[in-house]
Design a protein around this motif. Structure first.
Motif, PDB file in Angstrom:
ATOM      1  N   LEU A 102       1.382  -1.201  -0.197  1.00  0.00           N
ATOM      2  CA  LEU A 102      -0.044   0.151   0.175  1.00  0.00           C
ATOM      3  C   LEU A 102       0.630   1.198  -0.582  1.00  0.00           C
ATOM      4  O   LEU A 102       1.863   1.460   0.230  1.00  0.00           O
ATOM      5  CB  LEU A 102      -0.851  -0.097   1.342  1.00  0.00           C
ATOM      6  CG  LEU A 102      -2.429  -1.030   1.552  1.00  0.00           C
ATOM      7  CD1 LEU A 102      -2.440  -0.758   2.335  1.00  0.00           C
ATOM      8  CD2 LEU A 102      -3.051  -1.399   0.649  1.00  0.00           C
TER       9      LEU A 102
ATOM     10  N   GLN B  30      -3.074   5.698   0.510  1.00  0.00           N
ATOM     11  CA  GLN B  30      -3.919   4.321   0.634  1.00  0.00           C
ATOM     12  C   GLN B  30      -4.628   4.029   1.989  1.00  0.00           C
ATOM     13  O   GLN B  30      -5.153   3.571   2.300  1.00  0.00           O
ATOM     14  CB  GLN B  30      -3.215   3.406  -0.447  1.00  0.00           C
ATOM     15  CG  GLN B  30      -3.310   3.270  -1.648  1.00  0.00           C
ATOM     16  CD  GLN B  30      -2.990   2.289  -2.588  1.00  0.00           C
ATOM     17  OE1 GLN B  30      -1.977   1.969  -1.823  1.00  0.00           O
ATOM     18  NE2 GLN B  30      -3.090   1.186  -3.472  1.00  0.00           N
TER      19      GLN B  30
ATOM     20  N   ASP C 199      -5.531   6.300   3.573  1.00  0.00           N
ATOM     21  CA  ASP C 199      -7.460   6.917   2.850  1.00  0.00           C
ATOM     22  C   ASP C 199      -8.148   5.548   3.667  1.00  0.00           C
ATOM     23  O   ASP C 199      -9.274   5.580   4.421  1.00  0.00           O
ATOM     24  CB  ASP C 199      -7.662   6.140   1.434  1.00  0.00           C
ATOM     25  CG  ASP C 199      -7.064   6.915   1.348  1.00  0.00           C
ATOM     26  OD1 ASP C 199      -7.012   8.860   1.240  1.00  0.00           O
ATOM     27  OD2 ASP C 199      -6.624   7.263  -0.167  1.00  0.00           O
ATOM     28  N   ARG C 200      -7.699   4.478   4.608  1.00  0.00           N
ATOM     29  CA  ARG C 200      -8.016   2.700   4.697  1.00  0.00           C
ATOM     30  C   ARG C 200      -8.514   3.827   6.399  1.00  0.00           C
ATOM     31  O   ARG C 200      -9.708   2.986   6.610  1.00  0.00           O
ATOM     32  CB  ARG C 200      -7.240   1.224   4.759  1.00  0.00           C
ATOM     33  CG  ARG C 200      -7.747   1.378   2.747  1.00  0.00           C
ATOM     34  CD  ARG C 200      -6.578   0.143   3.003  1.00  0.00           C
ATOM     35  NE  ARG C 200      -6.499  -0.896   1.445  1.00  0.00           N
ATOM     36  CZ  ARG C 200      -6.688  -1.284   0.592  1.00  0.00           C
ATOM     37  NH1 ARG C 200      -6.511  -2.453   1.762  1.00  0.00           N
ATOM     38  NH2 ARG C 200      -6.153  -1.137  -0.256  1.00  0.00           N
TER      39      ARG C 200
ATOM     40  N   ARG D 202       5.906   2.484  -1.480  1.00  0.00           N
ATOM     41  CA  ARG D 202       4.684   1.683  -1.113  1.00  0.00           C
ATOM     42  C   ARG D 202       4.660   0.141   0.032  1.00  0.00           C
ATOM     43  O   ARG D 202       6.192   0.203  -0.002  1.00  0.00           O
ATOM     44  CB  ARG D 202       4.068   0.569  -2.143  1.00  0.00           C
ATOM     45  CG  ARG D 202       4.240   0.933  -3.110  1.00  0.00           C
ATOM     46  CD  ARG D 202       3.516   0.716  -5.022  1.00  0.00           C
ATOM     47  NE  ARG D 202       2.528  -0.535  -4.615  1.00  0.00           N
ATOM     48  CZ  ARG D 202       0.800   0.309  -4.896  1.00  0.00           C
ATOM     49  NH1 ARG D 202       0.483   1.129  -4.480  1.00  0.00           N
ATOM     50  NH2 ARG D 202       0.430  -1.052  -4.807  1.00  0.00           N
TER      51      ARG D 202
END
Length: 233
Positions: free
Chosen positions: A179, A183, A186-187, A223
């Motif tokens: 991720l 990301q 956001d999660r 990531r």
């Protein structure tokens, strides 16, 4: 402490780093540094005639890497426990260490508190196992969870929230793949800047691995992947 001390061999190619690590170990009650080695050959020679309980092992050694040394030790019948203490943070090395039976994997640079928590967990584990006998499932779960729990929320630096750290951990652990920080943000329902702070903290604690993905613009995207070797936190 009245228990027999846990004897430790510190293996690091950098003499200064070995001295620092040995000094850290000596500050933890119940642990005693038996010797320091600065190459795989030197470590192997020492262990052939001086068995120890635990090896603090660097991966980057001048003659062969730390994991190769562990393989050789196992082939020769040495069952000493191993905690990796290294700058190597690629997933392949972490996974190999786990499969070879390393009990912990501590990424440099680390704090004294980081090493102390792992040594204390290891000491508690040894005391449990030394009692012998049989174990019910709850006891087995506690034994396997003892080292995985080392270095959790009470190590957080000032200004960091344990609940936010746990939230970020859960996002990474439940992810189906790497991720980006956006990301993760956001999660988790937090800002990207906050996600970045906590991911960096987890990376320094050997909880996540960083990989770069290059897009069409040529600018790499960071990531992050949860490292299963640490187990549940």
């Amino acid at each position: 402490m009245n228990e027999t001390p846990i004897h430790v061999l510190v293996v690091d190619d950098d003499v200064r780093v070995a001295l620092i690590n040995a000094a850290y170990v000596a500050k933890v009650p119940g642990f005693q540094v038996t010797a320091q080695a600065h190459s795989a050959a030197e470590a192997l020679e020492f262990l052939s005639s001086h068995p120890v309980d635990l090896v603090l092992l660097d991966h980057y050694l001048p003659d062969e890497n730390g994991l190769d040394l562990v393989r050789r030790l196992r082939q020769l019948g040495h069952r000493t426990d191993v905690i990796m203490v290294t700058a190597a943070r690629d997933l392949a090395t972490v996974q190999a260490a786990m499969r070879l039976g390393a009990l912990q994997y501590l990424v440099k640079p680390f704090t004294f508190a980081g090493l102390r928590s792992r040594l204390e967990a290891y000491g508690a584990l040894r005391r449990t196992l030394d009692t012998g006998g049989e174990a019910e499932q709850a006891e087995v779960d506690r034994i396997f969870g003892a080292l995985a729990a080392a270095g959790s929320p009470n190590e957080l630096p000032k200004g960091h929230s344990a609940s936010t750290a746990e939230l970020v951990r859960q996002v990474l652990r439940s992810a189906e793949g790497p991720l980006s920080t956006q990301q993760i943000a956001d999660r988790a329902g937090i800002s990207r800047q906050t996600a970045q702070r906590y991911v960096k903290l987890l990376e320094r604690s050997a909880r996540v691995s960083l990989a770069l993905r290059y897009g069409e613009t040529g600018r790499p995207e960071h990531r992050y992947t949860w490292l299963p070797s640490e187990g549940p936190a």
